[in-house]
Design a protein around this motif. Structure first.
Motif, PDB file in Angstrom:
ATOM      1  N   LEU A 148      -5.714   1.759   2.160  1.00  0.00           N
ATOM      2  CA  LEU A 148      -5.159   2.950   1.523  1.00  0.00           C
ATOM      3  C   LEU A 148      -5.295   4.157   2.447  1.00  0.00           C
ATOM      4  O   LEU A 148      -4.349   4.957   2.587  1.00  0.00           O
ATOM      5  CB  LEU A 148      -5.888   3.211   0.200  1.00  0.00           C
ATOM      6  N   ALA A 149      -6.430   4.287   3.102  1.00  0.00           N
ATOM      7  CA  ALA A 149      -6.623   5.394   4.048  1.00  0.00           C
ATOM      8  C   ALA A 149      -5.655   5.285   5.220  1.00  0.00           C
ATOM      9  O   ALA A 149      -5.063   6.282   5.653  1.00  0.00           O
ATOM     10  CB  ALA A 149      -8.072   5.412   4.537  1.00  0.00           C
ATOM     11  N   LEU A 150      -5.477   4.087   5.745  1.00  0.00           N
ATOM     12  CA  LEU A 150      -4.555   3.887   6.868  1.00  0.00           C
ATOM     13  C   LEU A 150      -3.123   4.209   6.455  1.00  0.00           C
ATOM     14  O   LEU A 150      -2.354   4.785   7.237  1.00  0.00           O
ATOM     15  CB  LEU A 150      -4.656   2.448   7.370  1.00  0.00           C
ATOM     16  N   SER A 151      -2.758   3.842   5.239  1.00  0.00           N
ATOM     17  CA  SER A 151      -1.401   4.113   4.776  1.00  0.00           C
ATOM     18  C   SER A 151      -1.169   5.612   4.605  1.00  0.00           C
ATOM     19  O   SER A 151      -0.113   6.146   5.000  1.00  0.00           O
ATOM     20  CB  SER A 151      -1.147   3.381   3.462  1.00  0.00           C
ATOM     21  N   ILE A 152      -2.142   6.324   4.047  1.00  0.00           N
ATOM     22  CA  ILE A 152      -1.999   7.779   3.881  1.00  0.00           C
ATOM     23  C   ILE A 152      -1.958   8.478   5.235  1.00  0.00           C
ATOM     24  O   ILE A 152      -1.281   9.496   5.408  1.00  0.00           O
ATOM     25  CB  ILE A 152      -3.141   8.320   3.002  1.00  0.00           C
ATOM     26  N   PHE A 192       0.815  -1.211   0.000  1.00  0.00           N
ATOM     27  CA  PHE A 192       0.000   0.000   0.000  1.00  0.00           C
ATOM     28  C   PHE A 192       0.850   1.263   0.000  1.00  0.00           C
ATOM     29  O   PHE A 192       0.367   2.335  -0.375  1.00  0.00           O
ATOM     30  CB  PHE A 192      -0.988  -0.027   1.168  1.00  0.00           C
ATOM     31  N   ARG A 193       2.109   1.169   0.409  1.00  0.00           N
ATOM     32  CA  ARG A 193       3.004   2.308   0.217  1.00  0.00           C
ATOM     33  C   ARG A 193       3.164   2.619  -1.275  1.00  0.00           C
ATOM     34  O   ARG A 193       3.163   3.780  -1.687  1.00  0.00           O
ATOM     35  CB  ARG A 193       4.374   2.021   0.839  1.00  0.00           C
ATOM     36  N   ALA A 194       3.323   1.571  -2.070  1.00  0.00           N
ATOM     37  CA  ALA A 194       3.471   1.773  -3.509  1.00  0.00           C
ATOM     38  C   ALA A 194       2.197   2.328  -4.130  1.00  0.00           C
ATOM     39  O   ALA A 194       2.232   3.210  -5.006  1.00  0.00           O
ATOM     40  CB  ALA A 194       3.851   0.452  -4.176  1.00  0.00           C
ATOM     41  N   ILE A 195       1.042   1.835  -3.671  1.00  0.00           N
ATOM     42  CA  ILE A 195      -0.233   2.303  -4.210  1.00  0.00           C
ATOM     43  C   ILE A 195      -0.468   3.765  -3.843  1.00  0.00           C
ATOM     44  O   ILE A 195      -0.838   4.590  -4.687  1.00  0.00           O
ATOM     45  CB  ILE A 195      -1.388   1.422  -3.700  1.00  0.00           C
ATOM     46  N   LYS A 196      -0.260   4.118  -2.582  1.00  0.00           N
ATOM     47  CA  LYS A 196      -0.568   5.480  -2.146  1.00  0.00           C
ATOM     48  C   LYS A 196       0.364   6.501  -2.791  1.00  0.00           C
ATOM     49  O   LYS A 196      -0.020   7.660  -2.989  1.00  0.00           O
ATOM     50  CB  LYS A 196      -0.491   5.595  -0.621  1.00  0.00           C
TER      51      LYS A 196
END
Length: 338
Positions: free
Chosen positions: A166-170, A123-127
């Motif tokens: 995604l929200a948690l990663s951001i 999810f780092r890569a996605i965000k």
């Protein structure tokens, strides 16, 4: 006439003139005394009348105290002119604030205490792609680039799980905040995914007018930079409510009120659901979740065609098989603008 007689006549004339002048002087003194005696009572009456009039004029001056609040309101408005959205409360207002305690398994979710796990790295890569679209050069060509809808072609492909992570990663970013909105009002799943059993009032209550301010349904969480708006109760007019001017104004406020905010909207699947097409007109980015070996290409093409062609579109391949370990994970593909 002799000289003596002329002298006597002059003397008599002088005495007569003197007597006349004396008489006139005495008459003038008497007139002055009479005038002064008359002016004294008139002056007293004028003075009394003036004092009475002053007392009458003083009474209304003490009475009009209700005018003070208006003066105070004018002063306050002059000091700090209120913006157009001043009637809305800040979502950081501590009054009656409900903090949702998220119950997350670190193996399945991105959490602040997570090590460099598989999920957090993916999810780092996605965000990073999503944030670059929202705040990078491409953002100048998008409408509401910081509003990201997360969807799928059909139910059960993992869109809510993707939206939450995604929200948690951001939320782990140092200079960003994130708002997670559950707009899947037909089958809401965000609160359950976050481990919260009893869902409080949410988006539907606000759009129905049962809650006055959107900040009343925007809840803090034990993740510092994450806010959540639940879907709320189901309603038979959900499509019309999501298409209302009130919803559009709310999304526009989300997009512009805080320059560091990213809004993740979990929407219903794209195929066969009218609500999703409505929400797609409000977002600047679409993240489409595809389940490997399950999502049909024809469905995916049909789903993409329902989206605004000017949106930035990304695809998350869920449950993709990793040949080395046999584990399932994510893949991210950015499609850009069509």
């Amino acid at each position: 006439m002799s000289t003596i007689e002329k002298a006597l006549q002059r003397k008599k004339a002088a005495e007569a003139e003197k007597a006349r002048l004396q008489a006139e002087a005495e008459a003038g003194n008497k007139a002055a005394d009479g005038s002064e005696s008359m002016s004294t009572p008139e002056a007293a009456m004028a003075k009394a009348k003036s004092e009475q009039q002053a007392r009458v004029e003083e009474q209304p001056k003490a009475a009009p105290q209700p005018a003070k609040p208006k003066a105070q309101a004018t002063t306050a408005a002059t000091r700090a002119p209120a913006p157009k959205t001043s009637s809305r409360k800040s979502d950081d207002d501590d009054k009656n604030r409900l903090v949702l305690e998220l119950n997350l398994n670190e193996e399945d979710f991105v959490t602040p205490s997570s090590n460099r796990s598989r999920v957090s790295e993916e999810f780092r890569a996605i965000k990073r792609k999503v944030l670059n679209n929202a705040f990078g050069p491409l953002s100048q060509t998008l409408n509401n680039p910081n509003i990201i809808m997360v969807t799928s072609s059909n139910p059960g492909e993992g869109k809510t799980y993707t939206a939450v992570n995604l929200a948690l990663s951001i939320a782990l970013e140092q200079d960003k905040t994130v708002l997670l909105v559950d707009a899947d009002v037909l089958r809401p799943n965000v609160m359950r995914t976050l481990g919260i059993d009893a869902a409080p009032d949410g988006l539907m209550e606000y759009l129905l007018g049962e809650t006055d301010d959107v900040a009343d349904v925007m809840y803090h969480t034990n993740v510092e930079k994450l806010r959540v708006i639940p879907a709320g109760k189901s309603h038979h007019l959900s499509t019309e409510l999501l298409a209302s001017e009130k919803m559009e104004e709310t999304v526009q406020e989300f997009a512009s009120r805080y320059p560091d905010r990213v809004v993740i909207v979990d929407t219903p699947p794209l195929l066969g659901i009218n609500e999703t097409a409505v929400l797609a007109n409000l977002a600047g980015q679409a993240l489409i979740v595809v389940e490997e070996s399950k999502t049909k290409l024809a469905d995916l093409n049909s789903a993409v065609e329902t989206l605004d062609p000017d949106m930035a579109k990304g695809f998350v391949v869920n449950k993709s098989l990793r040949l080395r370990s046999g584990e399932h994970g994510y893949g991210y593909y950015y499609a850009g603008r069509r």
